[in-house]
Design a protein around this motif. Structure first.
Motif, PDB file in Angstrom:
ATOM      1  N   GLY A  56       0.846  -1.179   0.000  1.00  0.00           N
ATOM      2  CA  GLY A  56       0.000   0.000   0.000  1.00  0.00           C
ATOM      3  C   GLY A  56       0.886   1.235   0.000  1.00  0.00           C
ATOM      4  N   MET A  57       0.742   2.095  -1.026  1.00  0.00           N
ATOM      5  CA  MET A  57       1.672   3.201  -1.188  1.00  0.00           C
ATOM      6  C   MET A  57       0.952   4.470  -1.603  1.00  0.00           C
ATOM      7  N   TYR A  58       1.582   5.589  -1.300  1.00  0.00           N
ATOM      8  CA  TYR A  58       1.129   6.885  -1.825  1.00  0.00           C
ATOM      9  C   TYR A  58       2.270   7.482  -2.619  1.00  0.00           C
ATOM     10  N   GLY A  59       1.954   7.947  -3.825  1.00  0.00           N
ATOM     11  CA  GLY A  59       3.000   8.488  -4.667  1.00  0.00           C
ATOM     12  C   GLY A  59       2.596   9.780  -5.332  1.00  0.00           C
ATOM     13  N   TYR A  60       3.562  10.437  -5.911  1.00  0.00           N
ATOM     14  CA  TYR A  60       3.296  11.675  -6.640  1.00  0.00           C
ATOM     15  C   TYR A  60       4.359  11.868  -7.705  1.00  0.00           C
ATOM     16  N   MET A  61       3.992  12.593  -8.722  1.00  0.00           N
ATOM     17  CA  MET A  61       4.950  13.009  -9.739  1.00  0.00           C
ATOM     18  C   MET A  61       5.445  14.391  -9.344  1.00  0.00           C
ATOM     19  N   PRO A  62       6.740  14.553  -9.111  1.00  0.00           N
ATOM     20  CA  PRO A  62       7.248  15.876  -8.719  1.00  0.00           C
ATOM     21  C   PRO A  62       6.763  16.957  -9.678  1.00  0.00           C
ATOM     22  N   GLU A  63       6.272  18.033  -9.119  1.00  0.00           N
ATOM     23  CA  GLU A  63       5.688  19.094  -9.943  1.00  0.00           C
ATOM     24  C   GLU A  63       6.752  19.743 -10.817  1.00  0.00           C
ATOM     25  N   PHE A  64       6.428  19.885 -12.077  1.00  0.00           N
ATOM     26  CA  PHE A  64       7.329  20.569 -12.998  1.00  0.00           C
ATOM     27  C   PHE A  64       6.491  21.302 -14.036  1.00  0.00           C
ATOM     28  N   SER A  65       7.114  22.225 -14.721  1.00  0.00           N
ATOM     29  CA  SER A  65       6.418  22.972 -15.768  1.00  0.00           C
ATOM     30  C   SER A  65       7.340  23.139 -16.960  1.00  0.00           C
ATOM     31  N   LYS A  66       6.739  23.229 -18.140  1.00  0.00           N
ATOM     32  CA  LYS A  66       7.511  23.406 -19.368  1.00  0.00           C
ATOM     33  C   LYS A  66       6.801  24.427 -20.247  1.00  0.00           C
ATOM     34  N   GLU A  67       7.563  25.410 -20.730  1.00  0.00           N
ATOM     35  CA  GLU A  67       6.986  26.444 -21.583  1.00  0.00           C
ATOM     36  C   GLU A  67       7.228  26.102 -23.054  1.00  0.00           C
ATOM     37  N   VAL A  68       6.162  26.248 -23.857  1.00  0.00           N
ATOM     38  CA  VAL A  68       6.237  25.948 -25.290  1.00  0.00           C
ATOM     39  C   VAL A  68       5.609  27.100 -26.069  1.00  0.00           C
ATOM     40  N   PRO A  69       6.335  27.693 -27.036  1.00  0.00           N
ATOM     41  CA  PRO A  69       5.743  28.755 -27.871  1.00  0.00           C
ATOM     42  C   PRO A  69       4.774  28.157 -28.885  1.00  0.00           C
ATOM     43  N   VAL A  70       3.615  28.778 -29.038  1.00  0.00           N
ATOM     44  CA  VAL A  70       2.591  28.314 -29.974  1.00  0.00           C
ATOM     45  C   VAL A  70       2.139  29.493 -30.828  1.00  0.00           C
ATOM     46  N   THR A  71       2.033  29.267 -32.127  1.00  0.00           N
ATOM     47  CA  THR A  71       1.579  30.317 -33.040  1.00  0.00           C
ATOM     48  C   THR A  71       0.079  30.178 -33.301  1.00  0.00           C
ATOM     49  N   ILE A  72      -0.661  31.264 -33.103  1.00  0.00           N
ATOM     50  CA  ILE A  72      -2.098  31.283 -33.351  1.00  0.00           C
ATOM     51  C   ILE A  72      -2.438  32.496 -34.209  1.00  0.00           C
ATOM     52  N   ASN A  73      -3.625  32.484 -34.776  1.00  0.00           N
ATOM     53  CA  ASN A  73      -4.077  33.602 -35.598  1.00  0.00           C
ATOM     54  C   ASN A  73      -5.020  34.497 -34.808  1.00  0.00           C
ATOM     55  N   ASN A  74      -4.787  35.794 -34.877  1.00  0.00           N
ATOM     56  CA  ASN A  74      -5.674  36.752 -34.231  1.00  0.00           C
ATOM     57  C   ASN A  74      -7.057  36.656 -34.887  1.00  0.00           C
ATOM     58  N   PRO A  75      -8.132  36.462 -34.098  1.00  0.00           N
ATOM     59  CA  PRO A  75      -9.463  36.281 -34.683  1.00  0.00           C
ATOM     60  C   PRO A  75     -10.006  37.516 -35.390  1.00  0.00           C
ATOM     61  N   VAL A  76      -9.413  38.681 -35.169  1.00  0.00           N
ATOM     62  CA  VAL A  76      -9.881  39.909 -35.816  1.00  0.00           C
ATOM     63  C   VAL A  76      -9.040  40.228 -37.048  1.00  0.00           C
ATOM     64  N   THR A  77      -7.717  40.256 -36.902  1.00  0.00           N
ATOM     65  CA  THR A  77      -6.830  40.630 -38.014  1.00  0.00           C
ATOM     66  C   THR A  77      -6.349  39.425 -38.819  1.00  0.00           C
ATOM     67  N   ASN A  78      -6.509  38.223 -38.249  1.00  0.00           N
ATOM     68  CA  ASN A  78      -6.034  36.966 -38.855  1.00  0.00           C
ATOM     69  C   ASN A  78      -4.512  36.925 -38.973  1.00  0.00           C
ATOM     70  N   ALA A  79      -3.829  37.829 -38.305  1.00  0.00           N
ATOM     71  CA  ALA A  79      -2.366  37.851 -38.307  1.00  0.00           C
ATOM     72  C   ALA A  79      -1.832  36.841 -37.291  1.00  0.00           C
ATOM     73  N   PRO A  80      -0.748  36.135 -37.636  1.00  0.00           N
ATOM     74  CA  PRO A  80      -0.185  35.161 -36.686  1.00  0.00           C
ATOM     75  C   PRO A  80       0.436  35.846 -35.465  1.00  0.00           C
TER      76      PRO A  80
END
Length: 250
Positions: A56-80
């Motif tokens: 019987g055990m309790y476990g956890y994944m050590p908290e970590f974070s990773k940043e990733v750049p993502v390109t999206i289109n502006n819904p008004v100008t449609n510019a990336p």
């Protein structure tokens, strides 16, 4: 998958020689700590006779974070535009495992059991709040049927990797609390079943303004995930490899 899990458990139990369950002269208990693909864990291990062990055990994944750049289109100008998405995880969960040793003289064992805890395994969100046009019009129109990712009132888009709260486990291993000396290292190798509903979910809304949580596929992110989302849906299992340190108390 559930039928395979039950068959695995039955085969392991049938491998135990007759009279095993009547043994009471061999009782061991101790502490167990582990580290592996499923994170870190600690708890208690009890050996019942020469052929059974319960962990019987309790476990956890050590908290970590990773940043990733993502390109999206502006819904008004449609510019990336480029935004930064941050993925974070902290997997606290319990696990109950039963080890079945076919031979009293061997450290090899079958393992069956389950992990249980939160159904959210990872959360991904934009680092900085989006502008008002994204909150009103959404970010993408690739979702079906005619849905787009939508930000909440504070300007954040959130996606979550979800699996079943109760996740069955089956595997094999070597070692245990009643094997070796007072301190010994053991190995586990198995598979954790995440459930049919496994996938990445995000809030989206249609042209009528109706919002709901949708399970994403690779096409929704223009296959930038290299098919990972589709694989999670079609084969919702997670391989587990872990090392355990046993400290026998008695």
């Amino acid at each position: 998958m559930k039928s395979v899990f039950k068959a695995f458990m039955l085969a392991a139990l049938l491998a135990i020689p007759a009279g095993t369950y009547a043994q009471s002269s061999f009782f061991h208990a101790g502490l167990v700590a582990s580290g592996g693909i499923d994170g870190l864990a600690g708890g208690l291990a009890i050996g019942l006779g020469d052929h059974l062990q319960i962990r019987g055990m309790y476990g956890y994944m050590p908290e970590f974070s990773k940043e990733v750049p993502v390109t999206i289109n502006n819904p008004v100008t449609n510019a990336p535009e480029t935004i930064t998405m941050v993925g974070e995880t902290s997997l606290g969960r319990h696990k109950l495992l039963v080890d079945i040793f076919p031979s009293a003289k061997s450290s090899f064992h079958f393992t069956v059991g389950a992990y249980y805890g939160s159904d959210v395994l990872m959360t991904v969100s934009n680092k900085e709040a989006l502008s008002l046009e994204y909150r009103a019009l959404g970010v993408s129109s690739h979702l079906e049927p005619n849905y787009s990712f939508c930000a909440d009132k504070d300007g954040f888009i959130t996606a979550q990797l979800k699996a079943a709260g109760m996740r069955p486990y089956a595997g094999i291993g070597w070692g245990g609390i009643s094997r070796g000396g007072a301190i010994n290292v053991c190995l586990d190798l198995g598979v954790q079943y995440w459930g049919e509903g496994t996938g990445v979910y995000a809030d989206a809304k249609n042209v009528l303004g109706n919002t709901q949580s949708l399970r994403l596929c690779s096409a929704d992110v223009e296959n930038e995930d290299q098919g990972l989302l589709d694989k999670l849906t079609s084969c919702p299992v997670c391989p587990i490899l872990a090392l355990h340190l046993y400290i026998r108390l008695f």
